[in-house]
Design an enzyme around this catalytic site. Structure first.
Site, PDB file in Angstrom:
ATOM      1  N   ASP A  15       0.877  -1.159   0.000  1.00  0.00           N
ATOM      2  CA  ASP A  15       0.000   0.000   0.000  1.00  0.00           C
ATOM      3  C   ASP A  15       0.924   1.221   0.000  1.00  0.00           C
ATOM      4  O   ASP A  15       2.125   1.107   0.286  1.00  0.00           O
ATOM      5  CB  ASP A  15      -0.894  -0.019   1.238  1.00  0.00           C
ATOM      6  CG  ASP A  15      -1.733   1.235   1.351  1.00  0.00           C
ATOM      7  OD1 ASP A  15      -2.433   1.571   0.383  1.00  0.00           O
ATOM      8  OD2 ASP A  15      -1.665   1.898   2.414  1.00  0.00           O
ATOM      9  N   ASP A  17      -0.132   5.206   0.838  1.00  0.00           N
ATOM     10  CA  ASP A  17      -0.374   6.176   1.908  1.00  0.00           C
ATOM     11  C   ASP A  17      -0.277   5.496   3.270  1.00  0.00           C
ATOM     12  O   ASP A  17      -1.023   4.563   3.566  1.00  0.00           O
ATOM     13  CB  ASP A  17      -1.763   6.806   1.756  1.00  0.00           C
ATOM     14  CG  ASP A  17      -1.841   7.766   0.581  1.00  0.00           C
ATOM     15  OD1 ASP A  17      -0.950   8.629   0.480  1.00  0.00           O
ATOM     16  OD2 ASP A  17      -2.766   7.650  -0.227  1.00  0.00           O
TER      17      ASP A  17
END
Length: 342
Positions: A15, A17
């Protein structure tokens, strides 16, 4: 090839952020971690729910931060949503876009026609995060969905991590339409749906991928749904208190403070740690049946690595002991509990 956690996998899916960067700044140690993985011959991919940037832009942003990335390694919910709509609608069909210019571009590239008003008679509404999204376009979207347009959300992340704390994410904007329409979107494309992860594995030919994320409700739940191992890093949204209370569909395989955990022994981060003592910590129980929620309490005593303490406590809370039934015994444990918000 090293002998740490990552060495047991042929692909690491990150991922972004809260894991690799916060808004526009790299998280300390992230560039070095990715570079080390590549040096060890382990493939890397990036899967993000953020629909405000295109894959090439994300790759350029990462590279500018010192995190090597190629556009084909990036899978985002904007591109996935546009591709899905293109598979369901006639070529050139009008689609009302709620979101950033990146989502508009993805819709156009997919062979559809981006529009912005109810009067354009959109066949679908696609909604993704955009910092400039306001009432006017949300009103047009509400009118369109009520008239029969298919409503697709790129993701339903309630918040986005930032150096100042969590900020409203696309899920908060989706909630505006949900309230106005009294209904759910017809389809949510991004995590926790497993498609981004399974696509990343398929594109790389990986047989044993590892998902690395900071959110239990998207990254980890998506990995569980995809049947993949996962590592929760505590640099973003989900913290220890949320992990202790996590339901089975949101429980990671491993937990680490940050991406350096990829190069530590897997057994030092594996959940569950079913023991009453490890790494300078020990659990004290007031009754033999506490672990089956028999009414007793569990105390944490000693001093040591916070991740080891967290793993010990997950071992009892995931077996049925309420989070409120655990308590700090030692000063070091009390400091941990305060930091964790327990």
């Amino acid at each position: 090839m090293g002998d740490g956690l990552a060495s047991g996998y042929d692909l690491v899916i990150f991922d972004l952020d809260g894991v690799v960067y916060l808004i526009d700044k790299p998280i300390p140690g992230a560039p070095e971690a990715v570079e080390r993985l590549r040096g060890d011959g382990i493939a890397v991919a990036y899967a993000t729910n953020n629909a405000s940037r295109r894959a090439a832009d994300v790759a350029s942003l990462l590279t500018g931060m010192g995190v090597p990335a190629k556009a084909e390694e990036v899978l985002n919910s904007a591109g996935a949503a546009a591709a899905l709509l293109a598979s369901r609608l006639p070529k050139g069909a009008p689609v009302l876009v709620v979101g950033a210019e990146a989502l508009v571009a993805e819709v156009r590239e997919a062979g559809l026609t981006p529009v912005s008003t109810f009067e354009d008679k959109p066949a679908a509404v696609v909604q993704g995060y955009g910092p400039e999204v306001g009432w006017r376009v949300l009103a047009e979207a509400a009118l369109s969905v009520r008239a029969g347009a298919t409503w697709v959300a790129t993701n339903t992340d309630r918040t986005l991590p930032s150096p100042r704390g969590p900020l409203p994410g696309n899920g908060s904007l989706v909630a505006v339409l949900r309230t106005a329409l009294d209904r759910e979107p017809d389809l949510v494309v991004g995590k926790p749906e497993p498609a981004l992860f399974t696509t990343a594995a398929s594109l790389s030919g990986a047989q044993h991928p590892l998902v690395v994320g900071d959110r239990l409700d998207t990254d980890i739940q998506g990995a569980v749904g995809a049947g993949m191992d996962s590592l929760l890093v505590l640099t973003g949204v989900s913290g220890p208190a949320e992990l202790l209370a996590a339901p089975p569909e949101r429980r990671p395989t491993f937990v680490a403070a940050d991406l350096s955990g990829l190069f530590c022994p897997a057994e030092d981060m594996r959940l569950l740690l079913r023991s009453d003592a490890a790494g300078g910590w020990r659990l004290t129980r007031t009754s033999d049946n506490t672990a089956t929620n028999g009414g007793g309490r569990v105390g944490l005593d000693g001093d040591g690595d916070p991740i080891t303490a967290l793993r010990l406590l997950c071992g009892v809370t995931w077996d049925g002991v309420p989070v409120e039934a655990i308590e700090a015994v030692s000063p070091a444990a009390a400091m941990l509990f305060e930091n964790w918000g327990l």
